[in-house]
Design an enzyme around this catalytic site. Structure first.
Site, short mmCIF file in Angstrom:
data_model
loop_
_atom_site.label_atom_id
_atom_site.label_comp_id
_atom_site.label_asym_id
_atom_site.label_seq_id
_atom_site.Cartn_x
_atom_site.Cartn_y
_atom_site.Cartn_z
N ARG A 1 7.31 -9.75 -10.04
CA ARG A 1 7.89 -11.09 -10.21
C ARG A 1 7.05 -11.90 -11.20
O ARG A 1 5.83 -11.93 -11.09
CB ARG A 1 7.94 -11.83 -8.87
CG ARG A 1 9.01 -11.33 -7.92
CD ARG A 1 8.88 -12.01 -6.57
NE ARG A 1 8.93 -13.46 -6.71
CZ ARG A 1 8.52 -14.32 -5.76
NH1 ARG A 1 8.02 -13.86 -4.65
NH2 ARG A 1 8.63 -15.61 -5.96
N LYS B 1 16.97 -11.81 -10.40
CA LYS B 1 18.04 -12.76 -10.07
C LYS B 1 18.61 -13.43 -11.31
O LYS B 1 19.67 -14.06 -11.26
CB LYS B 1 17.52 -13.81 -9.09
CG LYS B 1 17.10 -13.23 -7.74
CD LYS B 1 16.58 -14.32 -6.81
CE LYS B 1 16.15 -13.74 -5.47
NZ LYS B 1 15.63 -14.77 -4.54
N ASP C 1 0.43 4.06 5.98
CA ASP C 1 0.73 3.62 4.62
C ASP C 1 0.45 4.72 3.59
O ASP C 1 1.36 5.25 2.96
CB ASP C 1 -0.08 2.37 4.28
CG ASP C 1 0.59 1.09 4.75
OD1 ASP C 1 1.83 1.06 4.81
OD2 ASP C 1 -0.11 0.13 5.06
N GLN D 1 0.78 -1.24 0.00
CA GLN D 1 0.00 0.00 0.00
C GLN D 1 0.81 1.29 0.00
O GLN D 1 0.52 2.20 -0.78
CB GLN D 1 -0.96 0.02 1.20
CG GLN D 1 -1.86 1.24 1.20
CD GLN D 1 -2.89 1.25 2.31
OE1 GLN D 1 -3.61 2.21 2.49
NE2 GLN D 1 -2.99 0.17 3.05
N GLY E 1 -8.43 21.03 18.27
CA GLY E 1 -8.11 22.46 18.24
C GLY E 1 -8.58 23.14 19.51
O GLY E 1 -8.92 22.51 20.51
N GLY E 2 -8.65 24.45 19.46
CA GLY E 2 -9.05 25.22 20.63
C GLY E 2 -10.55 25.35 20.79
O GLY E 2 -11.02 25.93 21.77
N GLN E 3 -11.32 24.81 19.84
CA GLN E 3 -12.78 24.90 19.91
C GLN E 3 -13.35 23.54 20.32
O GLN E 3 -13.20 22.56 19.60
CB GLN E 3 -13.34 25.31 18.54
CG GLN E 3 -12.72 26.56 17.94
CD GLN E 3 -12.99 27.79 18.77
OE1 GLN E 3 -13.97 27.87 19.50
NE2 GLN E 3 -12.11 28.79 18.66
N VAL F 1 7.82 -2.54 9.07
CA VAL F 1 6.68 -1.83 9.63
C VAL F 1 5.48 -1.96 8.71
O VAL F 1 5.62 -1.87 7.49
CB VAL F 1 7.01 -0.34 9.86
CG1 VAL F 1 5.78 0.44 10.28
CG2 VAL F 1 8.09 -0.18 10.93
N TYR F 2 4.32 -2.17 9.30
CA TYR F 2 3.06 -2.12 8.58
C TYR F 2 2.21 -0.99 9.16
O TYR F 2 2.59 -0.36 10.14
CB TYR F 2 2.33 -3.46 8.66
CG TYR F 2 2.99 -4.54 7.83
CD1 TYR F 2 2.63 -4.73 6.51
CD2 TYR F 2 3.98 -5.36 8.38
CE1 TYR F 2 3.24 -5.71 5.73
CE2 TYR F 2 4.59 -6.34 7.62
CZ TYR F 2 4.22 -6.51 6.29
OH TYR F 2 4.82 -7.47 5.53
N GLU F 3 1.08 -0.75 8.55
CA GLU F 3 0.22 0.38 8.91
C GLU F 3 0.02 0.54 10.41
O GLU F 3 0.31 1.59 10.98
CB GLU F 3 -1.16 0.21 8.23
CG GLU F 3 -2.23 1.15 8.69
CD GLU F 3 -1.95 2.60 8.33
OE1 GLU F 3 -2.19 3.49 9.17
OE2 GLU F 3 -1.49 2.85 7.19
#
Length: 423
Positions: free
Chosen positions: A37, A74, A167, A16, A245-247, A136-138
């Site tokens: 491949r 290869k 991802d 992804q 946020g501030g709201q 690492v994955y999502e």
């Protein structure tokens, strides 16, 4: 003319994060050559299939507008073909496990030797540091980047968001880095390395939580639901559905919530719109009441305030709430399901959701380009079949003759030659 017309991408990506990047570049007009491949292809062609023996939606929705060539790196002949591809492309993009491309013989140094103008772009899980060799994955990226620790409710475990911020988010970052490196090349004449780490990308999207981590040292976070009766530790807590946020904001139930899991709306008690909100929900007395009239006075009472708002929203469906509050500038939004989004005509009209026809699986829906250019509109075309453009690329991009292509087939470098049935 497409914005990236004339730019050729050598696409070594899979799953992804990388395909998100190269698909975006393809939508903008780049010629993306996906290397796969022989006989296998990208693993997602077979993952999460909803129909037998066809490319999955997982694959098709991440590989639009690309060409596919099968190649065994290869194989000695395959390696020679790959070297010619490197010399013929502007950008190489990969998201292999750390060190994989080096082991194939195509390190940055080797690629730069073959093509000094090549942009060599990589997605990795982590940047330089103690974890740089880890896969690492999502969900791992969300956990390592600060998203999971700050998502969820205070009395529950860390949670993963449904949006693919690790991802797809990192893929978007890499695409931006590639375009920037291409612009730099116009002046320098040289290619360069571009790295986008998934941890870095998630943390970048969590910047407001890093902001709050620093604010925490100077007192409680008054817009968080833990204030004033809960407690704060030494790290930013999970804040449920509170606004970042501030709201102050919260998700409230709407009419039908008993049977519809998405009968909810998000409402923000923005200071400027407070009088209009009070009038809409029948609490005009709050406008001038010193216990509610100011932002500071409301902060300790947010739970009560949103409970009152919810008593009103439960008498209307989520779209009626929108129709009432939007005209008076109260920020709000319905919780839209994937079904509702898929059926929304305006998203079809703008190309945000598109219908694509595929030769083996038929028609399906996909997201389109989220960025719209006025002079270079995007057209979403179907994903390629495995190796569909192998001979076309060998002949038209790399300049091999028909006789040379036959020899390449015979070497096994591009798999087994497919025989076309007589009509």
């Amino acid at each position: 003319m497409k914005a990236l017309e004339g730019i050729r991408i050598l696409d070594f990506t899979h799953v992804q994060s990388g395909p998100t990047c190269t698909q975006l570049l393809a939508w903008f007009g780049a010629d993306v050559i996906k290397v796969e491949r022989p006989g296998v292809g990208d693993a997602t062609r077979r993952q999460l299939r909803d129909l037998p023996d066809v490319d999955s939606l997982y694959f098709t929705m991440l590989n639009h507008n690309k060409r596919s060539i099968t190649l065994n790196s290869k194989n000695q002949t395959g390696k020679q073909v790959l070297e010619r591809l490197v010399k013929s492309c502007d950008v190489l993009v990969e998201n292999f496990a750390p060190g994989a491309l080096d082991r194939m013989g195509f390190s940055w140094e080797r690629v730069h030797e073959l093509n000094p103008r090549m942009i060599y772009a990589s997605i990795k899980g982590f940047g330089p540091g103690p974890y740089e060799d880890c896969k690492v994955y999502e969900n791992v990226a969300q956990c390592a980047g600060g998203a999971a620790s700050t998502t969820g409710f205070d009395d529950g475990p860390p949670l993963i968001t449904g949006a693919q911020i690790g991802d797809s988010g990192t893929g978007l970052n890499l695409a931006f880095g590639i375009v920037t490196a291409l612009f730099h090349r116009e002046k320098s004449g040289r290619g360069q390395r571009v790295l986008a780490a998934m941890q870095d990308g998630v943390l970048n999207l969590c910047r407001v939580k890093l902001r709050d981590q620093q604010r925490l040292a100077h007192g409680p976070l008054t817009e968080y639901p833990q204030y004033p009766y809960g407690s704060f530790g030494d790290a930013v807590p999970r804040a449920g559905n509170a606004s970042g946020g501030g709201q102050p904001g919260w998700i409230v139930r709407c009419k039908g919530w008993e049977t519809d899991p998405n009968a909810y709306c998000y409402v923000i008690t923005q200071a400027a719109a407070w009088p209009a909100l009070c009038r809409a929900i029948g609490k005009e007395e709050w406008i001038d009441d010193p216990e509610y009239a100011t932002h500071e006075a409301r902060l300790p009472k947010l739970e009560e305030i949103f409970e009152t708002i919810e008593e009103w929203t439960k008498t209307k469906d989520k779209f009626e709430v929108m129709d009432t509050l939007n005209p008076v500038d109260v920020p709000c939004g319905p919780i839209l399901s994937m079904k509702e989004l898929a059926e929304e005509p305006s998203l079809r009209a703008t190309g945000t959701i598109v219908e694509v026809d595929h030769p083996t699986r038929g028609k399906y829906l996909s997201v389109g380009n989220p960025v719209k250019l006025s002079d270079s509109p995007s057209e979403v075309t179907r994903s390629p079949l495995l190796g569909e453009h192998t001979e076309e690329i060998l002949r038209d991009v790399l300049g091999y003759s028909d006789e040379e292509i036959e020899l390449i087939w015979g070497s096994g470098a591009i798999g087994e030659q497919q025989k076309v049935a007589a009509e």
